[in-house]
Design a protein around this motif. Structure first.
Motif, PDB file in Angstrom:
ATOM      1  N   TRP A   4       0.802  -1.211   0.030  1.00 26.67           N
ATOM      2  CA  TRP A   4       0.006  -0.023   0.039  1.00 26.67           C
ATOM      3  C   TRP A   4       0.783   1.231   0.124  1.00 26.67           C
ATOM      4  O   TRP A   4       0.546   2.189  -0.906  1.00 26.67           O
ATOM      5  CB  TRP A   4      -0.839  -0.049   1.230  1.00 26.67           C
ATOM      6  CG  TRP A   4      -1.794   1.291   1.601  1.00 26.67           C
ATOM      7  CD1 TRP A   4      -2.887   1.839   0.703  1.00 26.67           C
ATOM      8  CD2 TRP A   4      -1.483   2.297   2.327  1.00 26.67           C
ATOM      9  NE1 TRP A   4      -3.356   2.908   1.171  1.00 26.67           N
ATOM     10  CE2 TRP A   4      -2.539   3.250   2.041  1.00 26.67           C
ATOM     11  CE3 TRP A   4      -0.655   2.288   3.440  1.00 26.67           C
ATOM     12  CZ2 TRP A   4      -2.392   4.475   2.744  1.00 26.67           C
ATOM     13  CZ3 TRP A   4      -0.624   3.548   4.059  1.00 26.67           C
ATOM     14  CH2 TRP A   4      -1.563   4.580   3.968  1.00 26.67           C
ATOM     15  N   PRO A  33      -1.795  -1.836  -5.750  1.00 26.96           N
ATOM     16  CA  PRO A  33      -3.063  -2.294  -5.107  1.00 26.96           C
ATOM     17  C   PRO A  33      -2.745  -3.205  -4.164  1.00 26.96           C
ATOM     18  O   PRO A  33      -2.031  -4.115  -4.174  1.00 26.96           O
ATOM     19  CB  PRO A  33      -3.892  -2.649  -6.125  1.00 26.96           C
ATOM     20  CG  PRO A  33      -3.380  -1.849  -7.274  1.00 26.96           C
ATOM     21  CD  PRO A  33      -1.820  -1.460  -7.364  1.00 26.96           C
ATOM     22  N   THR A  38      -5.117  -4.438  -1.535  1.00 29.30           N
ATOM     23  CA  THR A  38      -6.439  -5.097  -0.824  1.00 29.30           C
ATOM     24  C   THR A  38      -6.349  -6.631  -0.837  1.00 29.30           C
ATOM     25  O   THR A  38      -6.405  -7.171   0.255  1.00 29.30           O
ATOM     26  CB  THR A  38      -7.931  -4.811  -1.505  1.00 29.30           C
ATOM     27  OG1 THR A  38      -7.934  -3.154  -1.253  1.00 29.30           O
ATOM     28  CG2 THR A  38      -8.861  -5.297  -0.797  1.00 29.30           C
ATOM     29  N   GLU A  97      -7.886   2.187  -3.977  1.00 33.08           N
ATOM     30  CA  GLU A  97      -8.332   1.380  -5.157  1.00 33.08           C
ATOM     31  C   GLU A  97      -9.562   2.152  -5.607  1.00 33.08           C
ATOM     32  O   GLU A  97     -10.390   1.522  -6.368  1.00 33.08           O
ATOM     33  CB  GLU A  97      -8.503   0.222  -4.820  1.00 33.08           C
ATOM     34  CG  GLU A  97      -6.870  -0.655  -4.753  1.00 33.08           C
ATOM     35  CD  GLU A  97      -7.166  -1.980  -4.328  1.00 33.08           C
ATOM     36  OE1 GLU A  97      -8.084  -2.656  -4.540  1.00 33.08           O
ATOM     37  OE2 GLU A  97      -6.204  -2.140  -3.415  1.00 33.08           O
ATOM     38  N   ARG A 110     -12.326   2.419  -3.965  1.00 33.70           N
ATOM     39  CA  ARG A 110     -13.586   1.797  -3.422  1.00 33.70           C
ATOM     40  C   ARG A 110     -14.099   2.266  -1.980  1.00 33.70           C
ATOM     41  O   ARG A 110     -14.136   1.489  -0.951  1.00 33.70           O
ATOM     42  CB  ARG A 110     -13.017   0.280  -3.428  1.00 33.70           C
ATOM     43  CG  ARG A 110     -12.813  -0.374  -4.924  1.00 33.70           C
ATOM     44  CD  ARG A 110     -12.177  -1.705  -4.488  1.00 33.70           C
ATOM     45  NE  ARG A 110     -13.315  -2.749  -4.139  1.00 33.70           N
ATOM     46  CZ  ARG A 110     -12.847  -3.875  -3.510  1.00 33.70           C
ATOM     47  NH1 ARG A 110     -11.400  -4.483  -3.754  1.00 33.70           N
ATOM     48  NH2 ARG A 110     -13.575  -4.783  -2.951  1.00 33.70           N
TER      49      ARG A 110
END
Length: 502
Positions: A98, A103, A105, A132, A134
């Motif tokens: 991160w 990315p 997650t 990301e 989201r």
């Protein structure tokens, strides 16, 4: 310092160590910031055939320490292969991924399968989701967890940060308010809500909620203190002072800041000066220096010249990046700002701020920028005046040079920075990447101003202003007041970072 030197000597000793002994020594070295020496010694051991997850894990932490995002990820990848069921190693890979701007997650999901209730992993996963784009998923996940765990204070604070970073509508304090509705007699939840409201500069609400806490839990000094702070910061200095006068001052530098600000607002400069000059240990006292500076200038005390009057404390450097390099950096940063928000407790008004340590990211534009910035920082430190006993900036030693945090700010419309300081740093900065066309020099639109704190002293002019220019870096003491003048329209984008106090 002696302990640090002993560890340095042991790391430099070429005699072989067992994996366990090297790991223990390297962990001690991490505490002293000896990241380069750790890297050299562990790399040597790995080249000689050592294969141990702990060594790769520590190597990853050392690379994080020097903001080598790709190096940290590579080291943790090796550690995960050697210890696939170690939750701490898996978390290290997720976090470094991160931080590098990759990315992450999926890596957090893997780590959470090994430690499903780890609070720091849950918060990290939410930040990875925001990165990301989201944010809705992050908010939903944190809401669900906090409904089941209403006493998780770190989670409520993380929810508020994510809410702001995602530019969500609604209230970032919603989860802690819901917890309070279920447990209205819990003073820790009241304390948390009040702290969040103050951080978000929602001073009228903070005052109202402090009174509600007194009604619910009984009159207490901590509720009265928040009420006083809220009144003061909302412009009701006299009403605030009546409350401050009834409070027992906490025996800490941090506890003096709000009553000190109110005395300055009221023009009671002699009392404020006596309060600001109270002695505390150096690490604690650093937050008082900005107020001493203001007060010494107001009363024309020569100590201001000792503190901030030397022009070498502020450095202005044109770094020589080409127009193409600056344009590429600007494009990369704009992409980050499209998924960034305005952080609750920061100085940005009318803009966005990136999350995480920007200079740890792995993009080539960032890696080039980091090298150029650190070179300029080293040159600036080299030209500083000699060390002065008791001075917050002219300290000794002045190494190692470590970046404590870095971020980018993009302002638009009439955006600006309110006057502020960075008490967690030693040196602070502004590097200009993009500016509006045709700024008005006469009105100093968008200029960086030093020595102003218009929030509490609206008529005190600064002592120095710096004109922004793309590719220009300004370095200055972290305890020095600084802010930017608003501009009427256009984009202003900067990179800022703090150098940690050695």
């Amino acid at each position: 310092m002696n302990e640090r030197r002993q560890i340095e000597r042991r790391l430099a000793d070429p005699r072989p160590l067992s994996v366990s002994a090297l790991a223990d020594l390297s962990l001690d070295a991490l505490d002293h910031g000896l990241f380069e020496a750790i890297t050299a010694r562990i790399t040597q051991a790995i080249a000689a055939g050592a294969k141990d997850a702990r060594l790769y894990q520590i190597l990853g932490l050392a690379r994080r320490g020097v903001l080598d995002g790709r190096g940290a990820v590579a080291a943790f990848e090796h550690a995960v292969r050697l210890a696939p069921k170690d939750a701490l190693v898996a978390h290290g890979l997720a976090r470094s991924t991160w931080e590098a701007g990759i990315p992450a997650t999926a890596f957090y999901d893997r780590a959470l399968r090994l430690a499903p209730t780890d609070a720091s992993m849950l918060v990290g996963r939410a930040a990875a989701l925001v990165a990301e784009q989201r944010g809705n998923d992050a908010i939903a996940a944190m809401t669900s967890i906090l409904e089941e765990n209403p006493g998780w204070h770190e989670g409520h604070a993380a929810y508020a940060r994510i809410h702001a970073a995602s530019r969500m509508t609604g209230d970032g304090t919603a989860t802690v308010r819901a917890a309070l509705a279920r447990y209205p007699g819990d003073p820790s939840l009241w304390r948390l809500l009040l702290s969040m409201l103050l951080d978000a500069r929602r001073y009228v609400e903070a005052t109202e909620m402090a009174r509600a806490a007194s009604s619910r839990l009984g009159e207490q000094q901590e509720w009265r203190r928040v009420e006083a702070i809220g009144l003061s910061e909302a412009g009701e200095a006299e009403a605030a002072q009546r409350l401050f006068d009834r409070l027992t001052l906490t025996n800490s530098a941090a506890g003096l800041i709000r009553p000190l600000r109110n005395l300055i607002r009221m023009g009671r400069f002699d009392e404020a000066t006596a309060m600001a000059e109270r002695a505390f240990p150096m690490q604690e006292e650093v937050i008082l220096w900005p107020y001493r500076s203001l007060l010494w200038r107001l009363v024309e005390d020569d100590r201001w010249h000792w503190l901030e009057g030397n022009p070498r404390l502020v450095g202005v450097y044109d770094l020589g990046l080409s127009a193409q390099e600056i344009a590429a950096l600007a494009d990369m940063l704009r992409a980050l700002h499209r998924r960034s928000g305005e952080f609750l407790d920061q100085s940005v008004r009318g803009g966005t701020q990136t999350d995480g340590n920007l200079l740890a990211r792995a993009e080539p534009e960032i890696r080039q920028l980091r090298d150029v910035l650190l070179e300029a920082v080293s040159a600036h430190i080299a030209q500083l005046p000699p060390a002065v006993v008791g001075h917050p900036t002219l300290i000794d030693p002045r190494a190692p040079v470590r970046i404590a945090g870095a971020w980018s700010v993009r302002l638009s419309g009439a955006g600006f920075h309110v006057d502020h300081v960075h008490p967690q740093g030693w040196l602070s900065s502004a590097f200009y990447v993009a500016l509006p066309n045709g700024t008005n020099q006469a009105s100093q639109e968008g200029w960086l101003a030093f020595g102003e704190c218009r929030d509490i002293l609206p008529t005190l002019d600064g002592f120095r202003q710096v004109e922004p220019a793309a590719g220009r870096l300004v370095l200055f003491p972290s305890t020095m007041w600084h802010g930017t003048r608003p501009f009427p329209a256009g984009e202003r984008m900067t990179v800022a970072f703090d150098i940690a106090r050695p």
